[in-house]
Design an enzyme around this catalytic site. Structure first.
Site, PDB file in Angstrom:
ATOM      1  N   HIS A  39      -2.139  -2.724  -9.419  1.00 46.36           N
ATOM      2  CA  HIS A  39      -3.124  -1.788  -8.676  1.00 46.36           C
ATOM      3  C   HIS A  39      -4.551  -2.643  -8.610  1.00 46.36           C
ATOM      4  O   HIS A  39      -4.787  -3.416  -9.638  1.00 46.36           O
ATOM      5  CB  HIS A  39      -3.509  -0.363  -9.156  1.00 46.36           C
ATOM      6  CG  HIS A  39      -4.312   0.338  -8.225  1.00 46.36           C
ATOM      7  ND1 HIS A  39      -5.440   0.407  -7.877  1.00 46.36           N
ATOM      8  CD2 HIS A  39      -3.706   1.301  -7.361  1.00 46.36           C
ATOM      9  CE1 HIS A  39      -5.849   1.314  -7.033  1.00 46.36           C
ATOM     10  NE2 HIS A  39      -4.711   1.926  -6.664  1.00 46.36           N
ATOM     11  N   HIS A  92       0.913  -1.219  -0.069  1.00 45.31           N
ATOM     12  CA  HIS A  92      -0.028   0.001  -0.113  1.00 45.31           C
ATOM     13  C   HIS A  92       0.910   1.135  -0.049  1.00 45.31           C
ATOM     14  O   HIS A  92       1.915   1.374  -0.972  1.00 45.31           O
ATOM     15  CB  HIS A  92      -0.870  -0.064   1.225  1.00 45.31           C
ATOM     16  CG  HIS A  92      -2.067   0.806   1.435  1.00 45.31           C
ATOM     17  ND1 HIS A  92      -2.460   1.783   0.307  1.00 45.31           N
ATOM     18  CD2 HIS A  92      -2.896   1.107   2.294  1.00 45.31           C
ATOM     19  CE1 HIS A  92      -3.546   2.423   0.631  1.00 45.31           C
ATOM     20  NE2 HIS A  92      -3.704   2.150   1.861  1.00 45.31           N
ATOM     21  N   ASP A  94       2.750   5.322  -6.816  1.00 43.22           N
ATOM     22  CA  ASP A  94       3.979   5.281  -5.976  1.00 43.22           C
ATOM     23  C   ASP A  94       5.231   5.194  -6.935  1.00 43.22           C
ATOM     24  O   ASP A  94       6.225   5.440  -6.368  1.00 43.22           O
ATOM     25  CB  ASP A  94       3.795   4.239  -4.955  1.00 43.22           C
ATOM     26  CG  ASP A  94       2.746   4.291  -4.026  1.00 43.22           C
ATOM     27  OD1 ASP A  94       1.986   3.306  -3.577  1.00 43.22           O
ATOM     28  OD2 ASP A  94       2.756   5.322  -3.271  1.00 43.22           O
TER      29      ASP A  94
HETATM   30  C1  SDX Z   1      -1.437   1.941  -3.301  1.00 40.32           C
HETATM   31  O1  SDX Z   1      -6.312   0.487  -2.964  1.00 40.32           O
HETATM   32  C2  SDX Z   1      -5.595   1.823  -3.345  1.00 40.32           C
HETATM   33  O2  SDX Z   1      -6.265   2.669  -4.102  1.00 40.32           O
HETATM   34  C3  SDX Z   1      -4.332   2.000  -2.957  1.00 40.32           C
HETATM   35  C4  SDX Z   1      -3.559   3.413  -3.449  1.00 40.32           C
HETATM   36  C5  SDX Z   1      -4.191   4.494  -2.651  1.00 40.32           C
HETATM   37  O3  SDX Z   1      -4.034   5.593  -3.512  1.00 40.32           O
HETATM   38  O4  SDX Z   1      -4.804   4.383  -1.523  1.00 40.32           O
HETATM   39  O5  SDX Z   1      -3.837   3.566  -4.822  1.00 40.32           O
HETATM   40  C6  SDX Z   1      -2.100   3.269  -3.230  1.00 40.32           C
HETATM   41  O6  SDX Z   1      -1.604   1.225  -2.302  1.00 40.32           O
HETATM   42  C7  SDX Z   1      -0.959   1.879  -4.745  1.00 40.32           C
HETATM   43  C8  SDX Z   1      -0.522   0.106  -4.786  1.00 40.32           C
HETATM   44  C9  SDX Z   1       1.036   0.127  -4.323  1.00 40.32           C
HETATM   45  N1  SDX Z   1       1.616  -0.928  -4.169  1.00 40.32           N
HETATM   46  C10 SDX Z   1       2.558  -1.390  -5.145  1.00 40.32           C
HETATM   47  O7  SDX Z   1       2.957  -0.838  -5.834  1.00 40.32           O
HETATM   48  C11 SDX Z   1       3.377  -2.901  -4.730  1.00 40.32           C
HETATM   49  C12 SDX Z   1       3.593  -3.653  -5.675  1.00 40.32           C
HETATM   50  N2  SDX Z   1       1.948  -4.003  -6.386  1.00 40.32           N
HETATM   51  C13 SDX Z   1       1.308  -5.098  -6.135  1.00 40.32           C
HETATM   52  O8  SDX Z   1       1.882  -5.774  -4.762  1.00 40.32           O
HETATM   53  C14 SDX Z   1      -0.080  -5.442  -6.331  1.00 40.32           C
HETATM   54  O9  SDX Z   1      -0.163  -5.140  -7.546  1.00 40.32           O
HETATM   55  C15 SDX Z   1      -1.235  -4.688  -5.698  1.00 40.32           C
HETATM   56  C16 SDX Z   1      -1.096  -4.976  -4.185  1.00 40.32           C
HETATM   57  C17 SDX Z   1      -1.081  -3.235  -5.647  1.00 40.32           C
HETATM   58  C18 SDX Z   1      -2.351  -5.181  -5.957  1.00 40.32           C
HETATM   59  O10 SDX Z   1      -2.647  -6.483  -5.821  1.00 40.32           O
HETATM   60  P1  SDX Z   1      -3.635  -7.201  -6.051  1.00 40.32           P
HETATM   61  O11 SDX Z   1      -4.764  -6.517  -6.593  1.00 40.32           O
HETATM   62  O12 SDX Z   1      -4.196  -8.328  -4.983  1.00 40.32           O
HETATM   63  O13 SDX Z   1      -3.248  -8.118  -7.496  1.00 40.32           O
HETATM   64  P2  SDX Z   1      -2.621  -9.588  -7.518  1.00 40.32           P
HETATM   65  O14 SDX Z   1      -1.601  -9.646  -6.366  1.00 40.32           O
HETATM   66  O15 SDX Z   1      -3.578 -10.430  -7.370  1.00 40.32           O
HETATM   67  O16 SDX Z   1      -1.853  -9.677  -8.687  1.00 40.32           O
HETATM   68  C19 SDX Z   1      -2.295  -9.998  -9.927  1.00 40.32           C
HETATM   69  C20 SDX Z   1      -1.464 -10.705 -10.650  1.00 40.32           C
HETATM   70  C21 SDX Z   1      -0.515 -11.803  -9.955  1.00 40.32           C
HETATM   71  O17 SDX Z   1       0.037 -12.648 -10.969  1.00 40.32           O
HETATM   72  P3  SDX Z   1      -0.790 -14.047 -11.404  1.00 40.32           P
HETATM   73  O18 SDX Z   1      -1.020 -14.601  -9.789  1.00 40.32           O
HETATM   74  O19 SDX Z   1      -2.262 -13.582 -11.808  1.00 40.32           O
HETATM   75  O20 SDX Z   1       0.057 -14.801 -12.241  1.00 40.32           O
HETATM   76  O21 SDX Z   1      -0.303  -9.824 -11.183  1.00 40.32           O
HETATM   77  C22 SDX Z   1       0.845  -9.974 -10.460  1.00 40.32           C
HETATM   78  C23 SDX Z   1       0.643 -11.036  -9.256  1.00 40.32           C
HETATM   79  O22 SDX Z   1       1.693 -11.659  -9.230  1.00 40.32           O
HETATM   80  N3  SDX Z   1       1.254  -8.724 -10.010  1.00 40.32           N
HETATM   81  C24 SDX Z   1       2.699  -8.173 -10.119  1.00 40.32           C
HETATM   82  C25 SDX Z   1       2.659  -7.067  -9.578  1.00 40.32           C
HETATM   83  N4  SDX Z   1       1.439  -6.582  -9.006  1.00 40.32           N
HETATM   84  C26 SDX Z   1       0.550  -7.787  -9.221  1.00 40.32           C
HETATM   85  N5  SDX Z   1       3.609  -9.036 -10.737  1.00 40.32           N
HETATM   86  C27 SDX Z   1       4.875  -8.108 -10.594  1.00 40.32           C
HETATM   87  N6  SDX Z   1       4.814  -7.071  -9.955  1.00 40.32           N
HETATM   88  C28 SDX Z   1       4.065  -6.579  -9.511  1.00 40.32           C
HETATM   89  N7  SDX Z   1       4.076  -5.449  -9.051  1.00 40.32           N
END
Ligand code: SDX
Length: 430
Positions: free
Chosen positions: A309, A268, A366
């Site tokens: 996201h 997050h 971010d």
């Molecule tokens: C913020 O919710 C909000 O609005 C939050 C926010 C706000 O203003 O409040 O926008 C602020 O928190 C932005 C997000 C910041 N976090 C990151 O940048 C951390 C990296 N991102 C990931 O951890 C992830 O994308 C999340 C946590 C942001 C979202 O997670 P989800 O929706 O649970 O997605 P997921 O983990 O189910 O991913 C779906 C697929 C997976 O692969 P498969 O299982 O389908 O093969 O995408 C992949 C994940 O492995 N994936 C990534 C990835 N993010 C998702 N692979 C590599 N790098 C990434 N960053």
């Protein structure tokens, strides 16, 4: 026949059914109101991570993740970024309408005259080691505010709620700057009422006794814009946390402190700090290919921080604005940061890679923000504190909205129990 839209759910497993009303909002998908589902069918719904679940009605922020749209009280984020400022945006989030001149001046006066923190809070800081993470100090300090302000803790009193909102928005920069100055061993600085909100914060952060601080208007404008972009974002993890804690009747300071701790996680708000650390680890555009390969490897927990996201399956509109701003601010400040080249190369590589394209993983808010904070001289460990300063306006707007909504109940999800079946304590055990 009413024109209410109904979803007929027939449960073949036990021949029971349920007529579930569809609830429509101003924008966005209709929602199935499942309040009677358990009574009608004996079943719960199951949606860990709440990917398909609306937890509340809200009039504050709207996101269309597929189209990459973000509205604060109906105003597109791009227009607020261009025309508004953080305090005006905070007023909008809290009150639902943009302030007229008199309303803005009165709100700004209130904020300006609530910026000081209780002197005893300074002793609180002394309990931490100098290398304590500023998010730990911030969360503890904000939670402690309810120990100082007993006069605005009646959550059912609109005047108390407004006063707590003003105090939180006003004091967050003061406490945040104190977290930073304590960590570097500088004397704390009092807020200067003759400065505007962001300039006052930069003064408290960087003014040292040995020389006057020359405030850079480019830095102040950039920071004000970053605060606007981070001010609210619908029911994200930290805002949902504030609402859940607030639903128990907890005081506003405890509720916001809970939001701060939820924001800290690297999935997050902690992502902005994690992005900078990751760009430093990658170190050069030549290493980007390896990083992208690792991010795709299911056996490697490495993820591209600042990418992906839960809601945006298109470019995060805030990331687009910050990306443009990054180039402008670094140029205007004369900063040549090699990590920007790494970030640009990483973005280019990921946006061309099928793994990211198929999963609709784009840079989020971010990804670039940390490069700007760094150019402004803000240390990496303070990046999520910056996010918290801005998001306090959104958090407290949601906390107030929840208390203003008739019939709000304590949040209490159910579960699927997968533990041991009923069993007796073994005889003769003791
Ligand atoms: C913020 O919710 C909000 O609005 C939050 C926010 C706000 O203003 O409040 O926008 C602020 O928190 C932005 C997000 C910041 N976090 C990151 O940048 C951390 C990296 N991102 C990931 O951890 C992830 O994308 C999340 C946590 C942001 C979202 O997670 P989800 O929706 O649970 O997605 P997921 O983990 O189910 O991913 C779906 C697929 C997976 O692969 P498969 O299982 O389908 O093969 O995408 C992949 C994940 O492995 N994936 C990534 C990835 N993010 C998702 N692979 C590599 N790098 C990434 N960053």
């Amino acid at each position: 026949m009413s024109d209410a839209k109904i979803v007929n759910l027939v449960d073949e497993s036990n021949k029971r059914s349920s007529q579930l009303p569809l609830v429509s909002g101003t924008l966005g998908p209709d929602c199935i109101d499942i309040a009677t589902l358990y009574k009608d069918t004996g079943h719960f719904t199951y949606d860990p991570g709440y990917g398909s679940t609306a937890s509340t009605k809200s009039a504050i922020t709207y996101i269309d993740g597929d189209a990459g749209i973000l509205l604060y009280r109906g105003y597109p984020i791009e227009q607020l970024a261009e025309k508004s400022n953080f305090l005006e945006t905070s007023y909008l989030l809290l009150n639902g309408e943009l302030p007229n001149k008199q309303q803005f001046s009165s709100f700004e006066h209130d904020i300006t005259h609530h910026t000081m923190m209780h002197e005893s809070l300074k002793d609180f800081f002394k309990g931490f080691h100098h290398d304590a993470h500023p998010m730990a100090i911030l969360a503890a300090s904000v939670a402690s505010l309810s120990a100082f302000y007993h006069d605005d803790l009646n959550v059912d009193d609109p005047a108390d709620r407004k006063l707590a909102a003003v105090r939180l928005i006003a004091k967050m920069p003061t406490i945040a700057a104190a977290c930073f100055r304590y960590s570097v061993g500088w004397p704390l600085r009092y807020p200067r009422n003759n400065l505007e909100y962001v300039e006052r914060f930069l003064h408290m952060m960087f003014e040292v006794p040995s020389e006057p601080l020359e405030l850079n208007p480019v830095a102040a404008k950039a920071l004000d814009l970053l605060f606007i972009l981070h001010a609210d974002h619908e029911q994200n993890a930290s805002t949902s946390t504030v609402r859940l804690v607030g639903s128990t009747g907890a005081n506003p300071y405890a509720s916001i402190a809970a939001g701060i701790t939820a924001l800290w996680g690297p999935a997050h708000g902690g992502a902005n700090e994690a992005v900078l650390k990751q760009l430093n680890e990658i170190g050069s555009p030549d290493n980007v290919e390896t990083a992208v390969k690792r991010a795709k490897d299911k056996n490697d927990s490495f993820r591209l921080m600042g990418f992906g996201h839960r809601v945006y399956k298109n470019f995060d509109p805030r990331a687009k604005i910050i990306r443009e701003m990054c180039h402008k601010v670094l140029n205007e400040l004369g900063v040549n940061d090699p990590l920007l080249d790494v970030a640009l190369k990483l973005e280019e590589a990921a946006l061309k890679d099928d793994y990211f394209v198929e999963r609709k993983l784009y840079p989020n808010v971010d990804f670039y923000s940390g490069l700007i904070y760094k150019a402004l001289g803000i240390p990496t460990e303070m990046f999520t504190v910056m996010f918290a300063i801005a998001r306090t306006s959104g958090w407290i707007a949601h906390w107030i909205e929840q208390h203003e909504t008739p019939g709000s109940r304590i949040g209490r999800p159910r579960q699927i129990y997968i533990g041991a079946d009923t069993r007796d304590y073994p005889s003769g055990k003791r």
